[in-house]
Design a protein around this motif. Sequence first.
Motif, PDB file in Angstrom:
ATOM      1  N   ASP A 174       6.948  33.986  30.871  1.00  0.00           N
ATOM      2  CA  ASP A 174       6.959  34.087  32.328  1.00  0.00           C
ATOM      3  C   ASP A 174       8.381  34.497  32.709  1.00  0.00           C
ATOM      4  N   ASN A 177      10.020  32.752  36.059  1.00  0.00           N
ATOM      5  CA  ASN A 177      10.569  31.391  35.939  1.00  0.00           C
ATOM      6  C   ASN A 177      11.283  31.160  34.608  1.00  0.00           C
ATOM      7  N   PRO A 215       2.551  29.891  37.216  1.00  0.00           N
ATOM      8  CA  PRO A 215       2.222  29.658  38.629  1.00  0.00           C
ATOM      9  C   PRO A 215       1.464  30.841  39.233  1.00  0.00           C
ATOM     10  N   ALA A 216       0.733  30.574  40.292  1.00  0.00           N
ATOM     11  CA  ALA A 216      -0.157  31.582  40.883  1.00  0.00           C
ATOM     12  C   ALA A 216       0.583  32.836  41.351  1.00  0.00           C
ATOM     13  N   ASP A 217       1.855  32.708  41.703  1.00  0.00           N
ATOM     14  CA  ASP A 217       2.578  33.869  42.209  1.00  0.00           C
ATOM     15  C   ASP A 217       3.095  34.779  41.096  1.00  0.00           C
ATOM     16  N   VAL A 218       2.892  34.383  39.836  1.00  0.00           N
ATOM     17  CA  VAL A 218       3.300  35.217  38.701  1.00  0.00           C
ATOM     18  C   VAL A 218       2.119  36.099  38.311  1.00  0.00           C
ATOM     19  N   THR A 219       2.285  37.401  38.382  1.00  0.00           N
ATOM     20  CA  THR A 219       1.171  38.332  38.149  1.00  0.00           C
ATOM     21  C   THR A 219       1.278  39.090  36.829  1.00  0.00           C
TER      22      THR A 219
END
Length: 238
Positions: A174, A177, A215-219
Amino acid sequence: MNATARTTTRIVRGLAAAGLITALATGCQFGIGGENEEPAGSGTTAEQGEAPAGDGSGTDDEAPQASDGGGEAGSGGSGSSDTGTEDEVVDGSAAAAGVDLTNLGDPVATAEIPASVEGDPEATMTVQLFGLEKQGETVVATFAFTVNSEDGSDEQRQLYHYLGNTGWHPYAIDTVNLNKHGVLGGAKTGQTDYQGSRFKPGQTFYAYASFAAPPADVTTMDVMMVDGAPMATGVEIR
């Protein structure tokens, strides 16, 4: 009075004898049954049941060869033809990895690394990544491995052997982060077993690896497909 006592004594003795015979017969029956049933619950059967869950020891390595005819398929022995064996490897590995071959799509990343093939020091392995798919709280990556060799042995071998007798340890990063996501549950539960099924050069072996979802905002995530390959960067999470 004496006659009555003698009669009572005979009755008691008769009942005791009958009880003894019944007890002996019952005891013998149980004893015979125990001997017949003992192998089913013996240590031998328990050991056979535990063997597939081994840790990749020599016994575990040799077991698949006995079932898939690895040594015989390339030496003209009995068993499936080359076409049939290839279908079994491709279809079987795809099914185990949850891959729909009719809707696989194009790989999002491809790398070529050296492969260990007896008799061919120039052998290579093509590794493909078909993307990342979010499934609940996990992200699942789908891979394909194809060994390329023209002059070496065509014996069926495990992925472990083609990697130079080392494990397959993919991971995802990721980059938002700065977290590294290793395989969930370890190599025996969170990914295709690299000491499991065997395949030979020219056949495609499909595999999966699961990671904790970011997390949901990581695409997107970066993916290390296999040691020796460059990092696949910016892989979209579908």
